[in-house]
Design an enzyme around this catalytic site. Structure first.
Site, PDB file in Angstrom:
ATOM      1  N   HIS A  12      -0.414  -9.360  -2.701  1.00 58.62           N
ATOM      2  CA  HIS A  12      -1.585  -9.881  -3.430  1.00 58.62           C
ATOM      3  C   HIS A  12      -1.249 -10.301  -4.863  1.00 58.62           C
ATOM      4  O   HIS A  12      -2.055 -10.991  -5.498  1.00 58.62           O
ATOM      5  CB  HIS A  12      -2.704  -8.841  -3.488  1.00 58.62           C
ATOM      6  CG  HIS A  12      -3.296  -8.479  -2.166  1.00 58.62           C
ATOM      7  ND1 HIS A  12      -3.772  -9.427  -1.282  1.00 58.62           N
ATOM      8  CD2 HIS A  12      -3.498  -7.276  -1.562  1.00 58.62           C
ATOM      9  CE1 HIS A  12      -4.244  -8.804  -0.199  1.00 58.62           C
ATOM     10  NE2 HIS A  12      -4.069  -7.507  -0.334  1.00 58.62           N
TER      11      HIS A  12
ATOM     12  N   HIS B  95      -4.669  -8.106   5.471  1.00 60.22           N
ATOM     13  CA  HIS B  95      -5.310  -8.810   4.359  1.00 60.22           C
ATOM     14  C   HIS B  95      -4.545 -10.091   4.052  1.00 60.22           C
ATOM     15  O   HIS B  95      -3.361 -10.202   4.354  1.00 60.22           O
ATOM     16  CB  HIS B  95      -5.366  -7.885   3.147  1.00 60.22           C
ATOM     17  CG  HIS B  95      -6.019  -6.567   3.470  1.00 60.22           C
ATOM     18  ND1 HIS B  95      -5.291  -5.436   3.787  1.00 60.22           N
ATOM     19  CD2 HIS B  95      -7.329  -6.239   3.598  1.00 60.22           C
ATOM     20  CE1 HIS B  95      -6.140  -4.445   4.070  1.00 60.22           C
ATOM     21  NE2 HIS B  95      -7.375  -4.904   3.977  1.00 60.22           N
TER      22      HIS B  95
HETATM   23  C1  3YP Z   1      -7.354  -3.696  -1.974  1.00 64.12           C
HETATM   24  C2  3YP Z   1      -8.709  -3.426  -2.594  1.00 64.12           C
HETATM   25  C3  3YP Z   1      -9.710  -3.566  -1.497  1.00 64.12           C
HETATM   26  C4  3YP Z   1      -8.957  -3.896  -0.242  1.00 64.12           C
HETATM   27  C5  3YP Z   1      -7.542  -3.472  -0.505  1.00 64.12           C
HETATM   28  C6  3YP Z   1      -6.521  -4.154   0.359  1.00 64.12           C
HETATM   29  C7  3YP Z   1      -5.156  -3.613   0.118  1.00 64.12           C
HETATM   30  C8  3YP Z   1      -4.171  -4.080   1.129  1.00 64.12           C
HETATM   31  O1  3YP Z   1      -3.752  -3.398   2.025  1.00 64.12           O
HETATM   32  N1  3YP Z   1      -3.689  -5.314   1.043  1.00 64.12           N
HETATM   33  O2  3YP Z   1      -2.796  -5.797   1.909  1.00 64.12           O
HETATM   34 ZN    ZN Z   2      -3.301  -4.975   3.618  1.00 61.46          ZN
END
Ligand code: 3YP
Ligand code: ZN
Length: 378
Positions: free
Chosen positions: A143, A182
């Site tokens: 992310h 995600h």
């Molecule tokens: C981060 C904040 C809410 C959802 C969460 C996702 C984390 C994750 O596993 N990203 O691949």
């Molecule tokens: Zn994830």
């Protein structure tokens, strides 16, 4: 044919604090201190299962090092690197940018050790010391954008390793496959206008980040066509993911003809995961991995390097990790997923029209990838 493995006890020292699941504890606002969902347990148990199963003895253990600032700057702004360093120097830690990404005291060095572990694996693969490899790292990375941490991620290890491979190792075309539940938004954004890095993300539609990872996000400028998304509906499982692999991911890789495949290897699409609502089993991860191993064998001398991302079930993630890593290494161990019989019914659903429609949309976009010269002529 050999498989590299990166792990370091320091990865378990990344301190996400007394957060309550996702949120920093805030007693006066009614958020009681508890554990953060991205805590060491699932990864520690995965590593220890790799050891206890005997698989570790079949792997080439590679020592991680800390990525240098120069290496971080290939994917991140100087301001972001400074921000993480400053947050990490605080006695109580801080946040990487979005309020969902705890930076523990000392986590700057740990995040650099995660990115550097992936760099070392990619280097060993490029040199031919190993065929493929897996870095079981914390914190995760997919992310993180050029200028911010996000969703538990500090530095984007995959992006840093991809740029390193291009700058230092003579690997020109890199494909990133992201099957974390995600959206791999950070990696996508870093390479959005870059046709030399193809990003493909399979994820739960609209889960996190909210409103991100739709099929119309297809790259821009020179990079148009080189970002692919398969936003699968909640409840998608074995059939949908295998279909997405064979209908979208494999044809896209074929057209792109990468020199290296990187895998953002999240296990939070697993059926017991608390952070998403997908239904994969250890058998799904084994089969999906087999497809990628075969593709890497056909396209780029087997060069496939995976970085750990999500996966939050302490009792199930380790069996998915083991299945993945056995398949990557082309072997099996005596450990059979003890939950296989429990999940057999969950995973048996046929593909639904909604899942098929999303896969069809993404399939249309594969034609937008311009085919590179065949590996033989490069
Ligand atoms: C981060 C904040 C809410 C959802 C969460 C996702 C984390 C994750 O596993 N990203 O691949
Ligand atoms: Zn994830």
């Amino acid at each position: 044919m050999s498989t590299g493995y990166v792990f370091h006890p320091e990865y378990l020292w990344h301190d996400t604090g007394t957060s309550a699941g996702l949120l920093p504890a805030h007693p006066t606002a009614g958020i009681q201190p508890a554990v953060h969902i991205e805590n060491p347990e699932a990864k520690r148990r995965a590593h220890e299962l790799i050891h206890a199963s005997g698989l570790l003895a079949e792997l080439v253990v590679i020592e991680p090092r800390r990525a240098t600032v120069t290496e971080l700057l290939r994917a991140h702004t100087g301001e972001h690197v400074q921000h993480i360093k400053a947050q990490s120097e605080l006695r109580g830690g801080g946040d990487a940018g979005d309020g969902f990404s705890p930076v523990g005291h000392g986590s700057y060095d740990i995040a650099r050790l995660a990115a550097g572990g992936l760099i070392e694996l990619v280097t060993a693969v490029a040199q031919g010391d190993i065929t493929n490899g897996y870095a079981l790292t914390r914190p995760p990375g997919h992310h993180a954008t050029a200028d911010s941490g996000m969703g538990f991620c500090l530095f984007n290890s995959i992006a840093i390793a991809a740029r390193h491979a291009q700058a230092e190792l003579g690997l020109a075309r890199i494909a990133v496959v992201d099957w974390d539940a995600h959206h791999g938004n950070g990696t996508q954004s870093i390479f959005y206008t870059d046709p030399t890095v193809l990003t493909i993300s399979l994820h739960q539609a609209g889960c996190f980040p909210p409103d991100s990872g739709w099929t119309h996000e297809n790259g821009a400028g020179d990079g148009l066509g080189y970002a692919l998304n398969v936003p699968l509906p909640p409840g998608s499982g074995h059939a949908a993911y295998l279909h997405a692999m064979t209908e979208v991911v494999l044809p896209a890789l074929d057209r792109f003809a990468p020199d290296l495949i990187l895998l953002a290897n999240g296990f939070d699409a697993g059926v017991f995961d608390p952070m998403a609502r997908q239904m994969l089993t250890s058998a799904s991860y084994r089969e999906m991995t087999g497809l990628l191993v075969d593709a890497a064998g056909q396209l780029c001398h087997g060069r496939l390097v995976a970085a750990h991302e999500g996966g939050y079930s302490p009792f199930y993630t380790p069996y998915c990790v083991l299945a993945f890593l056995e398949e990557l290494a082309g072997t099996t161990t005596h450990v059979i997923d003890p939950l296989a019989t429990v999940v057999a019914g969950y995973a048996a659903e046929p593909i639904t029209p909604q899942q098929q429609a999303v896969i069809n949309e993404a399939t249309q976009l594969v034609a937008g990838i311009r085919t590179a010269a065949s590996p033989a002529t490069r």
